[in-house]
Design a protein around this motif. Structure first.
Motif, PDB file in Angstrom:
ATOM      1  N   ASN A  27     -22.755   1.692 -39.544  1.00  0.00           N
ATOM      2  CA  ASN A  27     -21.525   1.952 -40.292  1.00  0.00           C
ATOM      3  C   ASN A  27     -20.339   2.352 -39.432  1.00  0.00           C
ATOM      4  N   GLN A  28     -20.605   2.853 -38.224  1.00  0.00           N
ATOM      5  CA  GLN A  28     -19.531   3.400 -37.403  1.00  0.00           C
ATOM      6  C   GLN A  28     -19.652   2.933 -35.961  1.00  0.00           C
ATOM      7  N   CYS A  29     -18.525   2.983 -35.313  1.00  0.00           N
ATOM      8  CA  CYS A  29     -18.486   2.712 -33.873  1.00  0.00           C
ATOM      9  C   CYS A  29     -17.461   3.662 -33.268  1.00  0.00           C
ATOM     10  N   ILE A  30     -17.887   4.420 -32.276  1.00  0.00           N
ATOM     11  CA  ILE A  30     -16.997   5.368 -31.603  1.00  0.00           C
ATOM     12  C   ILE A  30     -16.993   5.008 -30.125  1.00  0.00           C
ATOM     13  N   GLU A  31     -15.801   4.846 -29.576  1.00  0.00           N
ATOM     14  CA  GLU A  31     -15.659   4.546 -28.158  1.00  0.00           C
ATOM     15  C   GLU A  31     -14.690   5.551 -27.562  1.00  0.00           C
TER      16      GLU A  31
END
Length: 139
Positions: A27-31
């Motif tokens: 559901n999420q992507c953090i970079e």
């Protein structure tokens, strides 16, 4: 992840030695990335700039420039003498060279009375628009 978990992750990332981190799930992507605080060290010694002494610097002479892109010809024909040479006195409007563009020869006139100080281009060399062909001294 909830907001507090994201803030904790950011805080830990800032304190770590990592430069980038990418975390993703369904559901999420953090970079996260951060700039390096260290500057690269160059092994080369610094270059010293050479500035000519004021007495050695000669003023830039005005130039007769190419009004179009083409091939520079110093003479009217292959076995003929050049229109002008270094040291020649020229009159305003006198032809100093030819430029061939698309099989058309264009005569390039002197913009004013003067003395040719330098021939910048070689015979048969390509000349770009606005490029210096001759340097002259106004008389």
């Amino acid at each position: 992840m909830i907001n507090q978990e994201i803030y904790d992750l950011i805080d830990r990332f800032e304190r770590s030695s990592l430069h980038s981190l990418k975390l993703s799930n369904e559901n999420q992507c953090i970079e996260l990335t951060k700039e390096s605080k260290t500057t690269p060290v160059c092994a080369q010694p610094p270059v010293q700039e050479v500035v000519p002494a004021p007495s050695q610097a000669k003023p830039e002479l005005p130039a007769i420039t190419a009004p179009l892109v083409g091939t520079f010809y110093a003479a009217p024909g292959p076995n003929e003498p050049a229109f002008v040479s270094v040291g020649d006195h020229v009159k305003k409007g006198q032809t100093v060279c030819l430029i061939e563009a698309m099989k058309m020869m264009s005569e390039i006139p002197a913009p004013c009375d003067g003395i040719i100080e330098e021939v910048v281009k070689e015979n048969g060399e390509l000349a770009a628009f606005g490029e210096a062909l001759f340097r002259y001294r106004v008389v």
